[in-house]
Each structure stands twice: as C-alpha cells, then as structure tokens.
Design a protein around this motif. Structure first.
Motif, PDB file in Angstrom:
ATOM      1  N   GLY A   1       0.778  -1.232   0.000  1.00  0.00           N
ATOM      2  CA  GLY A   1       0.000   0.000   0.000  1.00  0.00           C
ATOM      3  C   GLY A   1       0.804   1.273   0.000  1.00  0.00           C
ATOM      4  N   GLY A   2       2.073   1.169  -0.364  1.00  0.00           N
ATOM      5  CA  GLY A   2       2.927   2.346  -0.343  1.00  0.00           C
ATOM      6  C   GLY A   2       2.576   3.386  -1.398  1.00  0.00           C
ATOM      7  N   TYR A   3       1.727   3.033  -2.341  1.00  0.00           N
ATOM      8  CA  TYR A   3       1.316   3.996  -3.349  1.00  0.00           C
ATOM      9  C   TYR A   3       0.166   4.882  -2.874  1.00  0.00           C
ATOM     10  CZ  TYR A   3       4.045   1.728  -7.062  1.00  0.00           C
ATOM     11  OH  TYR A   3       5.054   1.242  -7.850  1.00  0.00           O
ATOM     12  N   ALA A   4      -0.365   4.587  -1.703  1.00  0.00           N
ATOM     13  CA  ALA A   4      -1.482   5.375  -1.190  1.00  0.00           C
ATOM     14  C   ALA A   4      -1.012   6.758  -0.750  1.00  0.00           C
ATOM     15  CB  ALA A   4      -2.135   4.659  -0.009  1.00  0.00           C
ATOM     16  N   GLU A   5      -1.961   7.680  -0.615  1.00  0.00           N
ATOM     17  CA  GLU A   5      -1.608   9.032  -0.182  1.00  0.00           C
ATOM     18  C   GLU A   5      -1.126   9.038   1.251  1.00  0.00           C
ATOM     19  OE1 GLU A   5      -3.551  13.530  -0.069  1.00  0.00           O
ATOM     20  OE2 GLU A   5      -4.740  11.828  -0.776  1.00  0.00           O
ATOM     21  N   TYR A   6      -1.717   8.157   2.082  1.00  0.00           N
ATOM     22  CA  TYR A   6      -1.299   8.025   3.479  1.00  0.00           C
ATOM     23  C   TYR A   6      -1.049   6.553   3.788  1.00  0.00           C
ATOM     24  CZ  TYR A   6      -3.132  12.764   4.004  1.00  0.00           C
ATOM     25  OH  TYR A   6      -3.364  14.100   3.856  1.00  0.00           O
ATOM     26  N   ALA A   7      -0.101   6.294   4.678  1.00  0.00           N
ATOM     27  CA  ALA A   7       0.198   4.928   5.110  1.00  0.00           C
ATOM     28  C   ALA A   7       0.427   4.940   6.612  1.00  0.00           C
ATOM     29  CB  ALA A   7       1.432   4.391   4.395  1.00  0.00           C
ATOM     30  N   VAL A   8      -0.168   3.990   7.306  1.00  0.00           N
ATOM     31  CA  VAL A   8      -0.005   3.869   8.757  1.00  0.00           C
ATOM     32  C   VAL A   8       1.179   2.953   9.035  1.00  0.00           C
ATOM     33  CG1 VAL A   8      -1.048   3.112  10.917  1.00  0.00           C
ATOM     34  CG2 VAL A   8      -2.457   4.216   9.161  1.00  0.00           C
ATOM     35  N   VAL A   9       2.095   3.430   9.865  1.00  0.00           N
ATOM     36  CA  VAL A   9       3.308   2.684  10.168  1.00  0.00           C
ATOM     37  C   VAL A   9       3.472   2.594  11.677  1.00  0.00           C
ATOM     38  CG1 VAL A   9       5.811   2.613   9.914  1.00  0.00           C
ATOM     39  CG2 VAL A   9       4.401   3.517   8.061  1.00  0.00           C
ATOM     40  N   ARG A  10       3.800   1.409  12.186  1.00  0.00           N
ATOM     41  CA  ARG A  10       4.064   1.243  13.605  1.00  0.00           C
ATOM     42  C   ARG A  10       5.467   1.740  13.920  1.00  0.00           C
ATOM     43  NH1 ARG A  10       0.300  -1.991  16.444  1.00  0.00           N
ATOM     44  NH2 ARG A  10       1.640  -1.467  18.208  1.00  0.00           N
TER      45      ARG A  10
ATOM     46  N   TRP B   1       7.382   9.978  -9.990  1.00  0.00           N
ATOM     47  CA  TRP B   1       6.111   9.363  -9.591  1.00  0.00           C
ATOM     48  C   TRP B   1       5.132   9.255 -10.760  1.00  0.00           C
ATOM     49  CZ3 TRP B   1       3.623   6.681  -6.049  1.00  0.00           C
ATOM     50  CH2 TRP B   1       2.251   6.817  -5.898  1.00  0.00           C
ATOM     51  N   HIS B   2       5.115  10.256 -11.631  1.00  0.00           N
ATOM     52  CA  HIS B   2       4.171  10.272 -12.744  1.00  0.00           C
ATOM     53  C   HIS B   2       4.527   9.255 -13.826  1.00  0.00           C
ATOM     54  CE1 HIS B   2       3.819  14.315 -10.867  1.00  0.00           C
ATOM     55  NE2 HIS B   2       2.534  14.070 -11.023  1.00  0.00           N
ATOM     56  N   ASP B   3       5.738   8.692 -13.744  1.00  0.00           N
ATOM     57  CA  ASP B   3       6.168   7.707 -14.729  1.00  0.00           C
ATOM     58  C   ASP B   3       6.130   6.295 -14.154  1.00  0.00           C
ATOM     59  OD1 ASP B   3       6.697   9.687 -16.631  1.00  0.00           O
ATOM     60  OD2 ASP B   3       8.733  10.004 -15.866  1.00  0.00           O
ATOM     61  N   VAL B   4       5.194   6.056 -13.230  1.00  0.00           N
ATOM     62  CA  VAL B   4       5.143   4.765 -12.551  1.00  0.00           C
ATOM     63  C   VAL B   4       4.911   3.621 -13.537  1.00  0.00           C
ATOM     64  CG1 VAL B   4       2.674   5.005 -12.034  1.00  0.00           C
ATOM     65  CG2 VAL B   4       4.110   3.500 -10.621  1.00  0.00           C
TER      66      VAL B   4
ATOM     67  N   ASN C   1      10.388   8.831  -7.259  1.00  0.00           N
ATOM     68  CA  ASN C   1      10.512  10.136  -6.618  1.00  0.00           C
ATOM     69  C   ASN C   1       9.113  10.761  -6.570  1.00  0.00           C
ATOM     70  OD1 ASN C   1      11.186  12.636  -5.677  1.00  0.00           O
ATOM     71  ND2 ASN C   1      12.258  13.293  -7.532  1.00  0.00           N
ATOM     72  N   ILE C   2       8.627  10.981  -5.354  1.00  0.00           N
ATOM     73  CA  ILE C   2       7.286  11.536  -5.180  1.00  0.00           C
ATOM     74  C   ILE C   2       7.407  13.044  -4.962  1.00  0.00           C
ATOM     75  CG2 ILE C   2       5.139  11.431  -3.869  1.00  0.00           C
ATOM     76  CD1 ILE C   2       6.064   8.680  -2.888  1.00  0.00           C
TER      77      ILE C   2
END
Length: 264
Positions: free
Chosen positions: A28-37, A239-242, A261-262
């Motif tokens: 899910g690293g492509y999401a806008e937000y990611a929850v990390v412990r 990022w736009h060239d994924v 690169n985001i």
C-alpha cells in the motif's frame, strides 16, 4: 506528500518529528497516506540521501532474515549461493554475506556479473548458458554450498538439493519461476540432512518485525555510514512515470532497486 518509495510500494522514507526515517510496509505504499508502527521505524543512516534510504528496508531486511535468522546464523567461511544476484535482494545479500565473513556466489545473467563481482561476489554463474549445479559440483569437488538463497522456486528445486553440502540450508523467499516442481529426487534431503525453509515477511508478527529491524540495523547501520556497504539503485523514476517503472522492472534489466521520486 514528498519523498521516495521503492517501485513495489513496500519501502517508504519520510520524516518523524524532524528525523528522516525509513521502514518496510506490508504494502500500500502507493497510497496518499500509510499507517506505520513506530516499532519498525529506522532512522536513516547518517550520510545517506533519502532516495538511498528508500532502497534499504525491503531488500536488506529480507536478505538479513534469510541469512541470519531463518538459516540459523550464517557462519564465517560458509559458501552461499544467491539466485538472482543482480536483484535488489541479491545485491543486498552479497554485501551481507561478505560482512559475515562468508563467501557469496551468485547466479545472474551475464550482463549483471560485473556489478555482482564488484559488490563482493566471488563467482558469478550465467544461468542462461551454464548449469549452476555442474559449476558448483566442479568448484567444490562435489561438496556443495552451505546455504542457498532462492527466489526462483520450482525450476531450481532439484538442482538446489543436489548443490547443497552436508547439513545445507535452502531458504526460499519467492517463487518467481513457478510453484509446481516436476518429479524431484528427495534422497539428498535425507542423505545430506538438508533443511528447506520458506519465509515471507508479510505474515510475520509485529514483535518479529521489530526484532528483525533492530537486529538488521545494529548489524548494518555502521557499515552504511562508513560506506562499506550501500543500497544499490538502478534507476529513479518520477512518480508520474510509474507505468514506465513497472515496464522497466518487467524487462528484468535492472541491477538493484528501482525508486520512485514523489513530488507534490
């Protein structure tokens, strides 16, 4: 959001209270937000750029776990065969094997041999034109290697078993070549007391991942900071060239990691 992630969306690097940190995601690293412990966060090694840190977690955690936790602690002087030596995990494994005082051998396409040898591999075998089983038999006088790190699966199983030494360990981390092997002679498993272990990080507990991150960091961070080892980056895509990044990965031309690169 701005920063870097690896091309498969499992590594992420960013900031926590002003500190640059990197970690391994379950996906899910492509999401806008990611929850990390916070237990699995690792401060970026001093002297490394953010894009370099994005190439560390997945491959070095995977390789470290396979070599030092799953295979019962790699020992000095042991021979290790790393399939896919030019991959992200392969380039990390070569360096970790060297740090442990063991001997890394790899299989890779001929175009990737020079890079593998430069990283510390003692021998590179062209899987397209050579039989790694025959090469290992000849180079070890029939004794075999102590550990095999395999991401190919079914097509290599028979040759892997024949290539292992007495009390050898086969660690399977992926099945890129398939999961249904043809008829396999299992006599070597008993005759040589072999261990076959499969592993994946995704299903591991938080406690296990936290321990792994702590151990790997303690073992490698000083060497990242000194420059003795380094994450291998093949290309950085915007990022736009994924889509282009995925197509490039599918071509199997890369050596090491592909990074995105985001930018805002």
């Amino acid at each position: 959001m701005a920063g870097y992630i690896d091309q498969v969306g499992k590594n992420v690097v960013g900031f926590r209270e002003g500190d640059a940190v990197c970690t391994l995601l379950e996906g899910g690293g492509y999401a806008e937000y990611a929850v990390v412990r916070q237990e699995v966060l690792m401060r970026v090694p001093e002297g490394l750029f953010m894009k370099e840190a994005a190439a560390i977690p997945e491959v070095f955690l995977t390789a470290y776990q396979a070599l030092f936790m799953v295979s019962h602690r790699l020992k000095k002087g042991e021979r290790v065969l790393i399939h896919g030596g030019g991959s992200g995990v392969g380039t990390a494994a070569i360096q970790l094997v060297r740090l442990a005082g063991a001997i890394p051998w790899v299989t890779a396409s001929a175009s990737k041999h020079a890079a593998c040898l430069e990283l510390g591999a003692e021998m590179a075998i062209d899987y397209r034109s050579e039989s790694f089983e025959e090469v290992i038999r000849d180079r070890t006088d029939g004794k075999g290697v102590d550990v095999i790190l395999d991401m190919i699966g079914a097509p290599y199983l028979h040759a892997n078993l024949n290539s292992l030494a007495l009390d050898g360990r086969l660690v399977m981390i992926a099945l890129m070549g398939g999961f249904r092997p043809e008829a396999v002679n299992l006599i070597p498993v008993l005759k040589k007391r072999l261990q076959i272990t499969g592993t994946t990080l995704r299903s591991r507990s938080l406690a296990y991942k936290a321990q792994l991150a702590s151990e790997m960091k303690g073992f490698t961070w000083p060497h990242f900071q000194s420059g003795a080892i380094h994450p291998v980056i093949d290309r950085v895509f915007d990022w736009h060239d994924v889509r282009s990044a995925h197509e490039y990965m599918a071509s199997n031309a890369n050596i090491g990691k592909i990074i995105l690169n985001i930018t805002p």
